[in-house]
Write a protein that holds these residues in place. Structure first.
Motif, PDB file in Angstrom:
ATOM      1  N   SER A 114      17.426   3.257  -3.298  1.00 32.99           N
ATOM      2  CA  SER A 114      17.919   3.741  -4.592  1.00 32.99           C
ATOM      3  C   SER A 114      17.184   2.990  -5.689  1.00 32.99           C
ATOM      4  N   TRP A 115      16.973   3.666  -6.822  1.00 36.46           N
ATOM      5  CA  TRP A 115      16.279   2.986  -7.899  1.00 36.46           C
ATOM      6  C   TRP A 115      16.867   3.373  -9.247  1.00 36.46           C
ATOM      7  N   ILE A 116      16.638   2.463 -10.207  1.00 39.56           N
ATOM      8  CA  ILE A 116      17.222   2.599 -11.540  1.00 39.56           C
ATOM      9  C   ILE A 116      16.210   2.092 -12.556  1.00 39.56           C
ATOM     10  N   GLU A 117      16.212   2.694 -13.748  1.00 40.06           N
ATOM     11  CA  GLU A 117      15.308   2.256 -14.816  1.00 40.06           C
ATOM     12  C   GLU A 117      16.074   1.351 -15.771  1.00 40.06           C
ATOM     13  N   VAL A 118      15.561   0.126 -15.952  1.00 42.79           N
ATOM     14  CA  VAL A 118      16.152  -0.832 -16.883  1.00 42.79           C
ATOM     15  C   VAL A 118      15.019  -1.444 -17.703  1.00 42.79           C
ATOM     16  N   ASP A 119      15.131  -1.373 -19.029  1.00 43.19           N
ATOM     17  CA  ASP A 119      14.095  -1.918 -19.924  1.00 43.19           C
ATOM     18  C   ASP A 119      12.704  -1.404 -19.571  1.00 43.19           C
ATOM     19  N   LYS A 120      12.616  -0.084 -19.335  1.00 44.25           N
ATOM     20  CA  LYS A 120      11.353   0.603 -19.051  1.00 44.25           C
ATOM     21  C   LYS A 120      10.689   0.146 -17.750  1.00 44.25           C
ATOM     22  N   HIS A 174      13.621  -0.512 -10.970  1.00 43.38           N
ATOM     23  CA  HIS A 174      14.116  -1.508 -10.009  1.00 43.38           C
ATOM     24  C   HIS A 174      14.608  -0.761  -8.774  1.00 43.38           C
ATOM     25  N   ALA A 175      13.995  -1.046  -7.631  1.00 47.68           N
ATOM     26  CA  ALA A 175      14.336  -0.358  -6.387  1.00 47.68           C
ATOM     27  C   ALA A 175      15.116  -1.279  -5.459  1.00 47.68           C
ATOM     28  N   PHE A 176      16.081  -0.707  -4.761  1.00 52.72           N
ATOM     29  CA  PHE A 176      16.888  -1.445  -3.784  1.00 52.72           C
ATOM     30  C   PHE A 176      16.863  -0.691  -2.460  1.00 52.72           C
ATOM     31  N   SER A 212      14.582  -8.700  -1.379  1.00 50.47           N
ATOM     32  CA  SER A 212      13.435  -9.176  -2.160  1.00 50.47           C
ATOM     33  C   SER A 212      13.645  -9.145  -3.674  1.00 50.47           C
ATOM     34  N   HIS A 213      14.674  -8.444  -4.148  1.00 48.51           N
ATOM     35  CA  HIS A 213      14.865  -8.389  -5.600  1.00 48.51           C
ATOM     36  C   HIS A 213      15.152  -9.791  -6.132  1.00 48.51           C
ATOM     37  N   PRO A 214      14.511 -10.185  -7.245  1.00 52.21           N
ATOM     38  CA  PRO A 214      14.682 -11.565  -7.745  1.00 52.21           C
ATOM     39  C   PRO A 214      16.120 -11.942  -8.106  1.00 52.21           C
ATOM     40  N   GLN A 215      16.980 -10.961  -8.358  1.00 47.73           N
ATOM     41  CA  GLN A 215      18.372 -11.255  -8.718  1.00 47.73           C
ATOM     42  C   GLN A 215      19.342 -10.890  -7.600  1.00 47.73           C
ATOM     43  N   ILE A 216      18.844 -10.774  -6.371  1.00 46.56           N
ATOM     44  CA  ILE A 216      19.674 -10.252  -5.287  1.00 46.56           C
ATOM     45  C   ILE A 216      20.907 -11.106  -5.024  1.00 46.56           C
ATOM     46  N   SER A 252      25.888   2.564 -22.132  1.00 51.54           N
ATOM     47  CA  SER A 252      24.808   3.285 -21.452  1.00 51.54           C
ATOM     48  C   SER A 252      25.301   3.931 -20.156  1.00 51.54           C
ATOM     49  N   ILE A 253      24.749   5.090 -19.856  1.00 52.51           N
ATOM     50  CA  ILE A 253      25.027   5.747 -18.577  1.00 52.51           C
ATOM     51  C   ILE A 253      24.179   5.082 -17.491  1.00 52.51           C
ATOM     52  N   ILE A 254      24.773   4.816 -16.349  1.00 56.18           N
ATOM     53  CA  ILE A 254      24.045   4.238 -15.216  1.00 56.18           C
ATOM     54  C   ILE A 254      23.457   5.399 -14.422  1.00 56.18           C
ATOM     55  N   ARG A 255      22.129   5.543 -14.482  1.00 55.17           N
ATOM     56  CA  ARG A 255      21.448   6.659 -13.829  1.00 55.17           C
ATOM     57  C   ARG A 255      20.665   6.159 -12.624  1.00 55.17           C
ATOM     58  N   ILE A 256      20.966   6.723 -11.466  1.00 60.86           N
ATOM     59  CA  ILE A 256      20.394   6.251 -10.197  1.00 60.86           C
ATOM     60  C   ILE A 256      19.793   7.426  -9.442  1.00 60.86           C
ATOM     61  N   LYS A 257      18.674   7.171  -8.781  1.00 61.50           N
ATOM     62  CA  LYS A 257      18.081   8.174  -7.894  1.00 61.50           C
ATOM     63  C   LYS A 257      18.040   7.605  -6.484  1.00 61.50           C
ATOM     64  N   LYS A 258      18.320   8.468  -5.489  1.00 61.87           N
ATOM     65  CA  LYS A 258      18.410   8.020  -4.094  1.00 61.87           C
ATOM     66  C   LYS A 258      17.586   8.944  -3.208  1.00 61.87           C
ATOM     67  N   ASN A 259      16.927   8.363  -2.184  1.00 58.95           N
ATOM     68  CA  ASN A 259      16.041   9.159  -1.330  1.00 58.95           C
ATOM     69  C   ASN A 259      16.782   9.946  -0.251  1.00 58.95           C
ATOM     70  N   LEU A 260      18.020   9.551   0.070  1.00 61.02           N
ATOM     71  CA  LEU A 260      18.808  10.236   1.094  1.00 61.02           C
ATOM     72  C   LEU A 260      20.063  10.830   0.465  1.00 61.02           C
ATOM     73  N   ARG A 261      20.766  11.626   1.248  1.00 62.12           N
ATOM     74  CA  ARG A 261      22.030  12.189   0.773  1.00 62.12           C
ATOM     75  C   ARG A 261      23.068  11.067   0.689  1.00 62.12           C
ATOM     76  N   ILE A 262      23.839  11.035  -0.384  1.00 64.99           N
ATOM     77  CA  ILE A 262      24.838   9.990  -0.563  1.00 64.99           C
ATOM     78  C   ILE A 262      25.917  10.120   0.510  1.00 64.99           C
ATOM     79  N   CYS A 263      26.331   8.993   1.060  1.00 62.76           N
ATOM     80  CA  CYS A 263      27.370   9.041   2.092  1.00 62.76           C
ATOM     81  C   CYS A 263      28.763   9.072   1.437  1.00 62.76           C
ATOM     82  N   GLY A 264      29.749   9.474   2.199  1.00 61.51           N
ATOM     83  CA  GLY A 264      31.106   9.620   1.671  1.00 61.51           C
ATOM     84  C   GLY A 264      31.687   8.321   1.154  1.00 61.51           C
TER      85      GLY A 264
END
Length: 573
Positions: A442-448, A451-453, A459-463, A522-534
């Motif tokens: 999943s990934w999100i745009e923050v400050d242009k 950020h992918a998870f 590996s994310h610096p704030q994990i 702000s709206i939290i906008r996320i994109k995901k590569n798979l179908r969201i699970c229940g």
């Protein structure tokens, strides 16, 4: 007899009025009584027949011409290229060269588009250097377009980088090449380079750029591109691309406003908005818009009906869906295709009418593909119909032998049915083939910045901070009734380990990062590569309610808009 200028004007008039019979009379009169017209008039007549799409007549006249200059040859080559009769265009180029006529930039830009494979393309490309045309704007643009058509983006970029580009036509071609081949990042990088080089974007550039923005779901960047579109507010193609961007980036309020302000709409505009509403969970609104469309006199097409049936299938509107499906040919002249059948199979399957779905699948007027079988498989999973699920899964694996998701789902079905030997055999086959489940991302745009998870990627610096916040949030949600649903785990895990696995799904990490990083408004906008699970779907609903935030998640199939503890899909996805 009329002079050359008069005949020239007559031929032009016939072309502009599409007066075919009158054009033939002009031709007949011109060559009557043994007259030998000037070459330029014969070239004009050849062009007239080409414009009338009478290529046989054009070639007959061309063959009788005593002198054939580069204009006449190029007219014929361009005609066959545009008509997709590639072998004739290439054949005429060879004959032209044998006759000693040197091609110009228009000849090459036409014949390049007729190249029917990499061999002929490379041969023509090499021929450019002999005539010193490799730096010509039209030729370079055509070269880039054709290399892109064959997926040769490295070669397209090499042509672009070979010379300093001082013409917008070439910039349009290279940006379009990457946008059309789904390399949105590079398309946007080239757009930025173009702007830094001092070029103003025109319609073609902006259309390609919007396609790239849409591919990456970058709504904020799309809004910036919208500013450039304003000076072309009468361009319908560009406006439709902008509307599509807003719909596919989850900006439904922007899409609704823009659609309402469009001064001109065609069937593409209506269809885009209908599909956009359906994919974002507003099925009833999509069907209301469809009724409005019919009232305007705009005739629905194949794509419109896909949007209508998609709206029905994702809202459980069985009666409406059946009515539209059964009447679309009679009312609108649209023959049902694979996508329409897929929507109906989905609709019937979700309603628990598995047998009806199977029956319709076998009645399709085309062979069902893997997507259609997956639709049936998804319905069987919902309604726990193991026998048909196994049947559908096997059909998928016949078509796509390395489909990891189907292997895992089939293995779980075997285990739930206590068919242990079949499950073990299937897992063994997966190991032997080296098949592994694609990790959720999943990934999100923050400050242009994007950020992918990824599931289990640290590996994310704030994990560490993200996981700490996530753990606290899960405890808070448990207090309002959240219980992780371990039915959505597709691995051999037990008890608490199953819950831990669920807790670190990529969209949960991304939601928490959005809560930490974006202002409350702000709206939290996320994109995901798979179908969201229940489980993640329930998690997002509860977070939206407890944290008073709007969360928008785009998964493989559709958008989910979470607000005040509900989702736009109505829990029906």
């Amino acid at each position: 007899m009329a002079d050359c200028v008069a005949y020239s004007e007559l031929i032009k008039c016939c072309i502009s009025k599409r007066a075919i019979e009158e054009g033939k009379l002009v031709h007949k009169h011109l060559v009557s009584n043994g007259n030998k017209p000037k070459s330029f008039l014969l070239s004009m007549l050849v062009n007239m027949y080409v414009k009338f799409n009478l290529l046989g007549e054009a070639e007959k006249l061309f063959d009788k011409m005593p002198e054939r200059n580069v204009v006449a040859w190029t007219t014929m080559i361009s005609a066959y290229s545009n008509a997709k009769i590639s072998h004739k265009a290439l054949e005429f180029l060879i004959l032209m060269l044998r006759e000693g006529v040197s091609p110009n930039m228009y000849t090459f830009s036409s014949v390049l588009r007729a190249c029917d494979g990499m061999l002929s393309l490379r041969q023509v490309h090499c021929g450019l250097f002999k005539y010193g045309l490799e730096s010509d704007v039209f030729v370079r643009s055509a070269l880039i377009d054709v290399y892109a058509k064959w997926g040769e983006l490295d070669n397209a970029l090499a042509v672009f980088e070979e010379f300093v580009t001082g013409d917008l036509v070439v910039w349009n071609s290279i940006i379009g090449a990457f946008a059309q081949n789904s390399d949105s990042d590079e398309a946007l990088n080239l757009f930025k380079r173009m702007k830094r080089a001092g070029f103003a974007a025109e319609q073609a550039t902006l259309t390609s750029t919007l396609r790239a923005v849409t591919g990456l779901s970058l709504l904020e960047l799309g809004r910036q591109v919208h500013v450039h579109v304003l000076k072309y507010d009468q361009d319908l193609i560009l406006n439709n691309a902008l509307l599509d961007m807003y719909c596919k980036c989850g900006g439904l309020d922007d899409a609704r406003l823009f659609f309402s302000q469009m001064k001109e709409r065609d069937v593409i505009s209506w269809s885009t908005m209908i599909i956009g509403l359906a994919q974002n969970g507003f099925s009833r609104e999509a069907l209301d818009l469809f009724e409005m469309m019919k009232q305007t006199g705009t005739k629905p097409n194949y794509i419109t009906m896909v949007g209508v049936l998609f709206a029905c299938s994702h809202a459980g509107l069985l009666e409406e869906g059946q009515y539209y499906f059964e009447s679309m040919k009679k009312l609108f002249g649209v023959d049902p295709g694979r996508e329409h059948y897929g929507c109906m199979i989905d609709l019937l399957g979700r309603a628990g009418k598995i047998d009806d779905a199977v029956r319709l699948l076998h009645e399709m007027n085309c062979e069902p593909d893997a997507v259609t079988w997956r639709t049936l498989l998804g319905a069987c999973k919902i309604h726990k119909n193991a026998d048909i699920a196994i049947y559908a899964a096997k059909q998928i694996l016949k078509l796509e032998p390395d489909d990891v998701g189907t292997y895992i789902l089939l293995s779980n079905i075997y285990e739930n049915s206590q068919r242990w030997e079949d499950a073990t055999s299937l897992r063994k086959t997966m190991r032997e083939r080296g098949l592994k489940k694609e990790p959720g991302c999943s990934w999100i745009e923050v400050d242009k910045r994007i950020h992918a998870f990824i599931f289990r990627d640290m590996s994310h610096p704030q994990i560490d901070d993200i996981i700490r916040e996530l753990n606290q949030l899960v405890l808070k949600l448990r207090g309002v009734g959240y219980v992780p649903d371990t039915n959505f785990i597709l691995q051999d895990l037990e008890g608490e380990q199953k819950e831990d696995s669920l807790q670190y799904h990529s969209e949960k990490l991304t939601i928490v990062y959005g809560l930490m990083s974006l202002p409350r408004a702000s709206i939290i906008r996320i994109k995901k590569n798979l179908r969201i699970c229940g489980d993640c779907h329930l998690f997002a609903k509860l977070v939206a309610k407890t944290e008073k935030r709007i969360i928008v998640i785009r998964d493989q199939v559709r958008y989910h808009h979470f607000q005040d503890g509900t989702c736009s899909c109505g829990d029906y996805w």
